[in-house]
Design a protein around this motif. Structure first.
Motif, PDB file in Angstrom:
ATOM      1  N   GLY A 114       0.789  -1.229   0.000  1.00 36.11           N
ATOM      2  CA  GLY A 114       0.000   0.000   0.000  1.00 36.11           C
ATOM      3  C   GLY A 114       0.821   1.279   0.000  1.00 36.11           C
ATOM      4  N   GLU A 115       0.108   2.404  -0.175  1.00 32.25           N
ATOM      5  CA  GLU A 115       0.715   3.721  -0.325  1.00 32.25           C
ATOM      6  C   GLU A 115       1.356   4.230   0.965  1.00 32.25           C
ATOM      7  N   CYS A 118       4.443   2.422   1.924  1.00 27.30           N
ATOM      8  CA  CYS A 118       5.469   2.767   0.940  1.00 27.30           C
ATOM      9  C   CYS A 118       6.212   4.032   1.365  1.00 27.30           C
ATOM     10  N   LYS A 119       5.470   5.045   1.758  1.00 21.24           N
ATOM     11  CA  LYS A 119       6.084   6.297   2.206  1.00 21.24           C
ATOM     12  C   LYS A 119       6.912   6.094   3.473  1.00 21.24           C
ATOM     13  N   VAL A 120       6.379   5.277   4.390  1.00 18.80           N
ATOM     14  CA  VAL A 120       7.086   5.028   5.649  1.00 18.80           C
ATOM     15  C   VAL A 120       8.398   4.290   5.398  1.00 18.80           C
ATOM     16  N   ILE A 121       8.329   3.222   4.609  1.00 13.76           N
ATOM     17  CA  ILE A 121       9.517   2.412   4.363  1.00 13.76           C
ATOM     18  C   ILE A 121      10.564   3.184   3.574  1.00 13.76           C
ATOM     19  N   LEU A 122      10.104   3.920   2.559  1.00 17.12           N
ATOM     20  CA  LEU A 122      11.049   4.706   1.775  1.00 17.12           C
ATOM     21  C   LEU A 122      11.721   5.787   2.624  1.00 17.12           C
ATOM     22  N   SER A 123      10.964   6.374   3.544  1.00 15.87           N
ATOM     23  CA  SER A 123      11.523   7.391   4.435  1.00 15.87           C
ATOM     24  C   SER A 123      12.582   6.795   5.350  1.00 15.87           C
ATOM     25  N   ALA A 186       7.422   9.902  -2.578  1.00 18.85           N
ATOM     26  CA  ALA A 186       7.266   8.445  -2.543  1.00 18.85           C
ATOM     27  C   ALA A 186       5.817   8.054  -2.825  1.00 18.85           C
ATOM     28  N   GLY A 187       5.651   6.987  -3.569  1.00 16.70           N
ATOM     29  CA  GLY A 187       4.301   6.515  -3.864  1.00 16.70           C
ATOM     30  C   GLY A 187       4.330   5.213  -4.640  1.00 16.70           C
ATOM     31  N   VAL A 188       3.163   4.600  -4.800  1.00 15.65           N
ATOM     32  CA  VAL A 188       3.046   3.330  -5.516  1.00 15.65           C
ATOM     33  C   VAL A 188       2.817   3.615  -6.991  1.00 15.65           C
ATOM     34  N   TYR A 189       3.676   3.073  -7.825  1.00 19.04           N
ATOM     35  CA  TYR A 189       3.576   3.239  -9.274  1.00 19.04           C
ATOM     36  C   TYR A 189       3.095   1.933  -9.902  1.00 19.04           C
ATOM     37  N   ILE A 190       2.093   2.012 -10.771  1.00 18.17           N
ATOM     38  CA  ILE A 190       1.547   0.840 -11.449  1.00 18.17           C
ATOM     39  C   ILE A 190       2.047   0.827 -12.887  1.00 18.17           C
ATOM     40  N   ARG A 196       1.970  -4.176 -12.672  1.00 20.36           N
ATOM     41  CA  ARG A 196       2.733  -4.527 -11.477  1.00 20.36           C
ATOM     42  C   ARG A 196       3.029  -3.277 -10.669  1.00 20.36           C
ATOM     43  N   LYS A 197       2.865  -3.361  -9.354  1.00 20.57           N
ATOM     44  CA  LYS A 197       3.045  -2.211  -8.470  1.00 20.57           C
ATOM     45  C   LYS A 197       4.482  -2.150  -7.964  1.00 20.57           C
ATOM     46  N   SER A 198       4.991  -0.918  -7.885  1.00 22.81           N
ATOM     47  CA  SER A 198       6.325  -0.676  -7.338  1.00 22.81           C
ATOM     48  C   SER A 198       6.274   0.545  -6.433  1.00 22.81           C
TER      49      SER A 198
END
Length: 338
Positions: A114-115, A118-123, A186-190, A196-198
């Motif tokens: 999820g979004e 994603c922001k938390v982990i990337l941070s 940061a965000g989820v890219y489809i 496929r989500k990244s």
């Protein structure tokens, strides 16, 4: 580190070339790149990377948690230096805690979390780039002030445990502010081809310019400035120690000088050994245009693992090499009779 794409799977390619920094971070940004279908899947990386990350995670969590436990529980360990070591261990522990998510993404080949996560982990991933080197810089400043006060035979009434807490809090706030731009982007890219989500950094247009700016931003704030500061401080510190006039305790002081010299060498050598390849990849990314090859991918994952490994080496460098810490740790493990 840069983003949370799919390590071990086909890397993104733009015009048959790939950004070396993106590869070394094990991730990529959304630069309108597509995954070539003919790119082979490397089974060895699929197996080896989770093993390496798992070892780093296990050793890092064990070592950093032990450091945190001993400093918090042992009364004699509550010193100014150990306060900085404590915060360094907390930062490293935080990073190693999210490594299992990197492993899961690697094995799943897509981002399922999820979004928000994603922001938390990337941070946190980016926080790892800055936190260790900044706490190391603060420790270097502290050590220099101690040596300066010793040479001048002066006391340091302002160097207190409370002051160390305040400085540590300021470092946390500073690094959070530095990392905030990455959190925003940061965000989820489809992927439009296979849906496929990244978890990536999605920069506004012009994306290539923003991408290069983020690399320069990380290089300057995460490496050039703090490492230069550390080198200058340690050079000045060693110079003052060598020129210090020895008193009747000449042998003891000479032994202390040797210990400081060895510790300085270990701290700088390990820090630069782990992080210099990672940041040099930024220079390569900004000045060259490399094609994706098995050798390049292997080098990229080695550099990523090396930078990750710094989080599990820090406890041994800043704590376990210290006699007082080892004694405190052994005392904690003693079985006391009822």
């Amino acid at each position: 580190m840069e983003n949370m794409s799919i390590p071990g799977s086909a890397p993104p390619v733009c015009n048959d070339s790939v950004d070396f920094y993106s590869l070394t971070s094990g991730n990529h940004t959304n630069l309108n790149c597509t995954l070539p279908p003919e790119f082979p899947f490397y089974a060895d990386l699929y197996i080896i990377l989770p093993v390496i990350y798992s070892v780093i995670c296990a050793v890092g969590l064990t070592g950093n948690t032990a450091v945190i436990y001993v400093i918090l529980k042992a009364p004699k360990m509550k010193t100014v230096t150990n306060m900085f070591i404590l915060n360094l261990a907390i930062a490293d522990d935080l990073f190693t805690l999210v490594l299992p998510i990197n492993i899961a993404e690697h094995l799943l080949h897509y981002w399922p979390f999820g979004e928000v996560l994603c922001k938390v982990i990337l941070s946190i991933d980016h926080y790892n780039i800055f936190s260790s080197i900044y706490f190391l810089t603060v420790m270097s400043i502290d050590r220099y002030l101690v040596v300066l006060a010793t040479v001048r035979s002066k006391r340091m009434p302002y160097r207190t445990y409370r002051a160390a807490k305040i400085i540590s809090l300021c470092v946390w706030i500073l690094v959070i502010l530095i990392v905030m731009p990455f959190t925003v982007f940061a965000g989820v890219y489809i992927n439009p081809n296979d849906e496929r989500k990244s978890c990536v950094l999605s920069f506004p247009s012009p994306e290539s310019l923003w991408f290069k700016a983020s690399r320069i931003y990380t290089l300057i704030l995460g490496f050039a400035i703090p490492v230069s500061t550390i080198c200058i401080l340690y050079t000045m510190m060693l110079y003052k120690l060598r020129n210090m006039r020895l008193n009747s305790n000449a042998k003891a002081l000479d032994k202390a000088k040797k210990k400081v010299t060895i510790m300085v060498f270990i701290v700088l050598a390990v820090c630069l050994f782990c992080w210099t390849p990672f940041h040099l990849s930024t220079i390569v990314a900004l000045t060259t245009d490399l094609r994706t090859t098995p050798l390049l991918i292997g080098i990229s994952y080695f550099i990523t693992s090396l930078s990750y490994a710094n989080s599990c080496l820090n406890p041994f460098l800043y704590a376990f090499l210290d006699d007082s810490f080892r004694k405190a740790f052994k005392k904690m493990l003693e079985c006391r009779p009822a």
